[in-house]
Write a protein that holds these residues in place. Structure first.
Motif, PDB file in Angstrom:
ATOM      1  N   GLU A 163     126.475  65.406  80.704  1.00  0.00           N
ATOM      2  CA  GLU A 163     126.260  64.000  81.039  1.00  0.00           C
ATOM      3  C   GLU A 163     126.792  63.100  79.919  1.00  0.00           C
ATOM      4  O   GLU A 163     127.440  62.076  80.179  1.00  0.00           O
ATOM      5  N   GLN A 171     129.767  60.022  79.890  1.00  0.00           N
ATOM      6  CA  GLN A 171     129.590  58.686  79.340  1.00  0.00           C
ATOM      7  C   GLN A 171     130.593  58.390  78.234  1.00  0.00           C
ATOM      8  O   GLN A 171     131.055  57.248  78.091  1.00  0.00           O
ATOM      9  N   PHE A 174     132.640  62.090  86.126  1.00  0.00           N
ATOM     10  CA  PHE A 174     131.402  62.225  86.888  1.00  0.00           C
ATOM     11  C   PHE A 174     131.612  63.113  88.117  1.00  0.00           C
ATOM     12  O   PHE A 174     130.753  63.949  88.447  1.00  0.00           O
ATOM     13  N   LEU A 207     131.528  66.542  86.951  1.00  0.00           N
ATOM     14  CA  LEU A 207     130.146  66.922  86.645  1.00  0.00           C
ATOM     15  C   LEU A 207     129.402  67.353  87.898  1.00  0.00           C
ATOM     16  O   LEU A 207     128.731  68.392  87.928  1.00  0.00           O
ATOM     17  N   THR A 208     129.521  66.539  88.944  1.00  0.00           N
ATOM     18  CA  THR A 208     128.758  66.807  90.169  1.00  0.00           C
ATOM     19  C   THR A 208     129.378  67.913  91.014  1.00  0.00           C
ATOM     20  O   THR A 208     128.778  68.315  92.013  1.00  0.00           O
ATOM     21  N   ASN A 263     119.990  56.495  81.761  1.00  0.00           N
ATOM     22  CA  ASN A 263     119.679  57.811  81.201  1.00  0.00           C
ATOM     23  C   ASN A 263     118.214  58.191  81.374  1.00  0.00           C
ATOM     24  O   ASN A 263     117.876  59.378  81.434  1.00  0.00           O
ATOM     25  N   THR A 319     117.701  60.562  84.574  1.00  0.00           N
ATOM     26  CA  THR A 319     117.970  61.997  84.473  1.00  0.00           C
ATOM     27  C   THR A 319     117.063  62.666  83.445  1.00  0.00           C
ATOM     28  O   THR A 319     116.841  63.873  83.514  1.00  0.00           O
TER      29      THR A 319
END
Length: 286
Positions: free
Chosen positions: A144, A148, A163, A166-167, A207, A210
Motif C-alpha cells: 500500500e 502511495q 493501485f 495491488l488489487t 489509511n 485499511t
C-alpha cells in the motif's frame, strides 16, 4: 423507482448530503436500506438502488467527499468519525436501517455496528479492505505504501496503475511488490502528472480505513445480523482474503456475491459489474 430527494444534515464538523428514494417511514414499517461506500459516495449506488423499488433506499456522501463538506479542519477519513456521522444520519431516518457497505463503507459499518448495534437490523459488509486481518499484513501495508509513493512521485496515472497492480495480486503479497510498476498507458490512464495530490484513494488520507482493527468480540455479541461478503471474481485478491479472514474470525462462512469488488455498478464509472445478479443476491441475503 422514486426519484431521489436530496437532503442535508448538519453534524459536528460537517454537513452531510444524502439522497432518499421512497417514503420515510416506509408504509409497511420496514427500515430504510442504507447503501454506503468509501471513498465512493452516493453517485456509485444509482444502479443498485434502482433494483430495490420495494424499499426506501438511502445513499450519502461521507464527510469531505462528494457533496458533503467538512469544517473540522481535518483531511483524513476515519471509520470512527464516519460511523458517528452515520449514527446521527440513522437517527434522522427513524433510528434503524438495513445496511450495505462497500469497500471502505464496509469498514465504517463494522465500527457503527460494534458501537451502535441498535442502529442496524442487518449489515452486509462487502469486501472491507482490512489489511490488519491478513496473515501477510506487514507485506500488504508495504505494498500500500508503494502505491502511495508512486502517486506522490509521479501523479494520478502512475498511482492508479500501481493501485490496479495491488488489487490484482493473487494470494499473499510478494516482498518485492512495486519494484516494477505498470505503465499507466497500459490501462489507458494519463501518463502526465497534473500536479494534484488530493485523491482520497491514493494520497494516504484514508489509511485509517485499511489500518482499522475490528472489535471481534463486540461484533460477535451484537444483536445485528452481520454478514461478511465478497464477489466471486475477487477470489484470492486482497479484499477477498480480508473478507474471508474476517468471516473466519467472526465464526461464519463468507457470503459470496456475483462479480467483483464493484459488482453492483452499472455505468456509473464505465466499468459495470453484474448489477442485476448482484441486486438479486442482496435481496436474497437481506
Amino acid at each position: 423507482m422514486t426519484n431521489p430527494a436530496t437532503h442535508t444534515l448538519d453534524v459536528p464538523g460537517a454537513t452531510l448530503t444524502y439522497d432518499v428514494r421512497g417514503p420515510v417511514p416506509a408504509a409497511d414499517g420496514s427500515p430504510p436500506l442504507l447503501l454506503i461506500g468509501q471513498p465512493m459516495g452516493a453517485s456509485g449506488f444509482g444502479t443498485l438502488a434502482s433494483h430495490f423499488p420495494d424499499r426506501t433506499v438511502v445513499t450519502y456522501d461521507p464527510r469531505g467527499l462528494g457533496r458533503s463538506t467538512r469544517s473540522d479542519g481535518e483531511a483524513t477519513h476515519t471509520p470512527e468519525r464516519q460511523a458517528e456521522d452515520l449514527h446521527l444520519l440513522i437517527a434522522e431516518l427513524g433510528g434503524q436501517v438495513d445496511l450495505f457497505g462497500s469497500s471502505g463503507g464496509a469498514v465504517t459499518g463494522l465500527h457503527l455496528v460494534a458501537t451502535h448495534p441498535e442502529d442496524v437490523r442487518t449489515f452486509v459488509a462487502h469486501e472491507p479492505p482490512l489489511l490488519t486481518v491478513l496473515p501477510d499484513a506487514d507485506a500488504a501495508f508495504a505494498a500500500e505504501q508503494r502505491v502511495q509513493e508512486a502517486y506522490d512521485q509521479r501523479g494520478w496515472g502512475a498511482g492508479m496503475a500501481a493501485f490496479i497492480a495491488l488489487t490484482s495480486v493473487q494470494g499473499e503479497f510478494p516482498d518485492d511488490f512495486g519494484r516494477e510498476l505498470p505503465d499507466p498507458a497500459v490501462f489507458g490512464l494519463p501518463t502526465q502528472d497534473d500536479g494534484t495530490r488530493t485523491d482520497p484513494l491514493l494520497s494516504g488520507v484514508s489509511n485509517a480505513v485499511t489500518a482499522y482493527r475490528p472489535d471481534i468480540d463486540a461484533l460477535r455479541a451484537v444483536s445485528t445480523r452481520v454478514l461478511i461478503a465478497a464477489g466471486i471474481e475477487s477470489k484470492d485478491t486482497m479484499t477477498w482474503r480480508s473478507s474471508a479472514a474476517l468471516a473466519e474470525l467472526l465464526g461464519q462462512e463468507l457470503t459470496v456475491f456475483p462479480s467483483n469488488h464493484g459488482g453492483f455498478l452499472g455505468d456509473e464509472y464505465g466499468q459495470p459489474g453484474q448489477p442485476v445478479e448482484f441486486a438479486a443476491r442482496l435481496h436474497e441475503v437481506l
